[in-house]
Design an enzyme around this catalytic site. Sequence first.
Site, mmCIF file in Angstrom:
data_model
loop_
_atom_site.group_PDB
_atom_site.id
_atom_site.type_symbol
_atom_site.label_atom_id
_atom_site.label_comp_id
_atom_site.label_asym_id
_atom_site.label_seq_id
_atom_site.Cartn_x
_atom_site.Cartn_y
_atom_site.Cartn_z
ATOM 1 N N TYR A 58 0.898 -1.074 0.323
ATOM 2 C CA TYR A 58 -0.356 -0.045 0.248
ATOM 3 C C TYR A 58 0.943 1.100 0.125
ATOM 4 C CZ TYR A 58 -4.066 -3.060 1.075
ATOM 5 O OH TYR A 58 -4.638 -4.141 1.168
ATOM 6 N N HIS A 116 -0.504 -11.752 1.115
ATOM 7 C CA HIS A 116 -1.305 -11.115 -0.134
ATOM 8 C C HIS A 116 -2.080 -11.836 -0.728
ATOM 9 C CE1 HIS A 116 -2.135 -6.721 -0.438
ATOM 10 N NE2 HIS A 116 -3.180 -6.777 -0.620
ATOM 11 N N SER A 197 -12.943 -5.077 1.627
ATOM 12 C CA SER A 197 -13.382 -4.555 0.656
ATOM 13 C C SER A 197 -15.397 -4.551 1.159
ATOM 14 C CB SER A 197 -13.984 -4.263 -1.151
ATOM 15 O OG SER A 197 -12.322 -4.386 -1.756
ATOM 16 N N PRO A 198 -15.512 -4.918 2.316
ATOM 17 C CA PRO A 198 -16.627 -4.810 2.696
ATOM 18 C C PRO A 198 -18.033 -3.925 1.805
ATOM 19 C CG PRO A 198 -15.692 -3.807 4.810
ATOM 20 C CD PRO A 198 -14.492 -3.499 4.087
ATOM 21 N N LEU A 199 -17.506 -2.496 1.899
ATOM 22 C CA LEU A 199 -18.111 -1.979 1.362
ATOM 23 C C LEU A 199 -18.690 -1.596 0.316
ATOM 24 C CD1 LEU A 199 -18.437 1.240 4.791
ATOM 25 C CD2 LEU A 199 -19.791 -0.539 3.902
ATOM 26 N N GLY A 202 -17.289 1.789 -1.792
ATOM 27 C CA GLY A 202 -17.972 2.643 -1.570
ATOM 28 C C GLY A 202 -19.130 2.478 -3.015
HETATM 29 N N1 LIG Z 1 -6.475 -8.856 0.880
HETATM 30 C C1 LIG Z 1 -7.004 -8.014 -0.088
HETATM 31 O O1 LIG Z 1 -5.992 -8.358 -0.684
HETATM 32 C C2 LIG Z 1 -7.146 -6.278 -0.065
HETATM 33 C C3 LIG Z 1 -7.690 -5.731 -1.294
HETATM 34 C C4 LIG Z 1 -8.849 -4.519 -1.394
HETATM 35 C C5 LIG Z 1 -8.581 -4.278 0.276
HETATM 36 N N2 LIG Z 1 -8.323 -4.587 1.405
HETATM 37 C C6 LIG Z 1 -8.013 -4.110 2.630
HETATM 38 O O2 LIG Z 1 -9.619 -3.685 2.748
HETATM 39 C C7 LIG Z 1 -9.593 -2.178 3.350
HETATM 40 C C8 LIG Z 1 -11.341 -1.626 2.327
HETATM 41 O O3 LIG Z 1 -11.569 -2.342 1.478
HETATM 42 P P1 LIG Z 1 -11.226 -1.409 0.860
HETATM 43 O O4 LIG Z 1 -10.897 0.068 1.228
HETATM 44 O O5 LIG Z 1 -10.900 -2.022 -0.768
HETATM 45 O O6 LIG Z 1 -12.628 -0.524 0.247
HETATM 46 P P2 LIG Z 1 -14.485 -0.538 1.362
HETATM 47 O O7 LIG Z 1 -13.614 -0.505 3.223
HETATM 48 O O8 LIG Z 1 -15.216 -1.175 0.459
HETATM 49 O O9 LIG Z 1 -14.562 0.942 0.956
HETATM 50 C C9 LIG Z 1 -13.479 2.455 1.198
HETATM 51 C C10 LIG Z 1 -14.754 3.133 0.830
HETATM 52 O O10 LIG Z 1 -15.989 3.615 1.423
HETATM 53 C C11 LIG Z 1 -16.254 4.850 1.661
HETATM 54 N N3 LIG Z 1 -16.912 4.806 2.993
HETATM 55 C C12 LIG Z 1 -15.792 4.346 4.555
HETATM 56 N N4 LIG Z 1 -17.025 4.423 5.694
HETATM 57 C C13 LIG Z 1 -18.074 5.043 4.646
HETATM 58 C C14 LIG Z 1 -19.382 5.222 5.095
HETATM 59 N N5 LIG Z 1 -19.473 5.062 6.800
HETATM 60 N N6 LIG Z 1 -20.510 6.016 4.352
HETATM 61 C C15 LIG Z 1 -20.293 5.932 3.462
HETATM 62 N N7 LIG Z 1 -18.396 5.184 2.658
HETATM 63 C C16 LIG Z 1 -17.899 4.745 3.546
HETATM 64 C C17 LIG Z 1 -14.470 6.038 2.100
HETATM 65 O O11 LIG Z 1 -14.869 6.891 1.570
HETATM 66 P P3 LIG Z 1 -13.701 7.562 2.550
HETATM 67 O O12 LIG Z 1 -12.761 6.997 2.347
HETATM 68 O O13 LIG Z 1 -13.764 8.744 2.238
HETATM 69 O O14 LIG Z 1 -13.877 7.912 4.250
HETATM 70 C C18 LIG Z 1 -13.629 4.873 1.058
HETATM 71 O O15 LIG Z 1 -14.227 5.268 -0.046
HETATM 72 C C19 LIG Z 1 -8.800 -1.662 2.075
HETATM 73 O O16 LIG Z 1 -8.219 -0.255 3.089
HETATM 74 C C20 LIG Z 1 -7.511 -3.223 2.524
HETATM 75 O O17 LIG Z 1 -7.264 -3.203 3.878
HETATM 76 C C21 LIG Z 1 -7.561 -6.308 0.941
#
Ligand SMILES: NC(=O)c1ccc[n+]([C@@H]2O[C@H](COP(=O)([O-])OP(=O)(O)OC[C@H]3O[C@@H](n4cnc5c(N)ncnc54)[C@H](OP(=O)(O)O)[C@@H]3O)[C@@H](O)[C@H]2O)c1
Length: 358
Positions: A58, A116, A197-199, A202
């Site tokens: 990252y 990863h 990516s639970p959300l 976004g």
């Molecule tokens: N192992 C892997 O290969 C892998 C792959 C992807 C992700 N990940 C991990 O999982 C984490 C989460 O996944 P992600 O970042 O892909 O996506 P995510 O958590 O599903 O979505 C993040 C997005 O949702 C927004 N958000 C957060 N809280 C919210 C709320 N209460 N209401 C509305 N929008 C909201 C954030 O906006 P703001 O930032 O503007 O608040 C951001 O744009 C990553 O950060 C990473 O640590 C791991």
Amino acid sequence: MIRTRLGKDGPFVSAIGLGTWGLGGRFTADARHDDLCVDAIKMGLDLGLTFIDTAEAYGAGHTERLVGRAVRGRHSDVCIATKVSPEHLRPEDVVRAAEGSLRRLDIDCIDLYQIHWPNSSVPIEATLGTMDRLVEQGKIRFIGLSNFGCRGLAKALSCAGHPVVALQTEYNLFDRTIENDLLPFCRKAGMGLIAYSPLDQGHSPTRGMGAETLVGIADKHGRTVAQVILNWLARVQGVVPIPKAGNPAHLRENAAALDFTLDEEDVAAVDLAFAPRPAAIPAWRVRADTKGLQNFVPGPNELARDIVAGEAIKPIRVVPAPDDPSRFDLVEGKLRYWAWVKAMGAERAVPALVRQPA
Ligand SMILES: NC(=O)c1ccc[n+]([C@@H]2O[C@H](COP(=O)([O-])OP(=O)(O)OC[C@H]3O[C@@H](n4cnc5c(N)ncnc54)[C@H](OP(=O)(O)O)[C@@H]3O)[C@@H](O)[C@H]2O)c1
């Protein structure tokens, strides 16, 4: 914030974690908003989001530095999970990668060290053996995997020394495919499931039955749609969602997402509105380019070998092609798509999730 145990052998963590992908850059460093990012992570910690997920990839390492700044002086109250990249799975590279993460995070021990992505060109027993030694040296506390399918997971567990406490994989309402295989597998193996990516990054649904259902439930409880989604995921046994949030209002919402209870009717309505099955689309109907494929480790040939050997792939993401009703355009999963075509040919249906255009 409720705390929960990650699998039967893992650490106790906040039942909602804090993702950091994008804080300090995605795959290259972006140092323009460092103070804001550090403040966001600190605020998450103050609100009880004390399970932090990051990775050496990252921001090309910069995100770990920001996490290190945010947790300075309070690591004992925080569980830090980071990841070693698939191109660093050879023993000497794992050691170097772990040392690099420890230095950037400015800590003595990584709480959860995860692979990863799998890379079948490096024997998994060699990687896990090195991780075992890192546990014994006190450099990492727990071992985890990420993005493994059932086959790779079974192989890893069969040669693991120290327990593999968790699998991190994508799980959200748009992609519920793990409910069919990986989730029951992890439960049986006593592993926790960290939902990334639970959300859905976004992309909350804005129309259709899914959106109406979520808005209806959110209104009934006086909550937001994001809180309903996180609550729905966290109530699935063994699952810990790790939403990324940089915005203070989002952090507050996520930290309060378990302060209410979804009733059976709510759970059933969400279940009905979001199908757990991907579509099966003949590969030739998907339009995808091959640019940049040579940069992936593992590459399409290695992944194709895994597919031929029977490993399931994470569904690709497509949108209906605007100019041709028989086609779809690929929006995510270029490597998996080309590996599938190499392994199975263009006629076979590739598992795909179809995003409707906004
Ligand atoms: N192992 C892997 O290969 C892998 C792959 C992807 C992700 N990940 C991990 O999982 C984490 C989460 O996944 P992600 O970042 O892909 O996506 P995510 O958590 O599903 O979505 C993040 C997005 O949702 C927004 N958000 C957060 N809280 C919210 C709320 N209460 N209401 C509305 N929008 C909201 C954030 O906006 P703001 O930032 O503007 O608040 C951001 O744009 C990553 O950060 C990473 O640590 C791991």
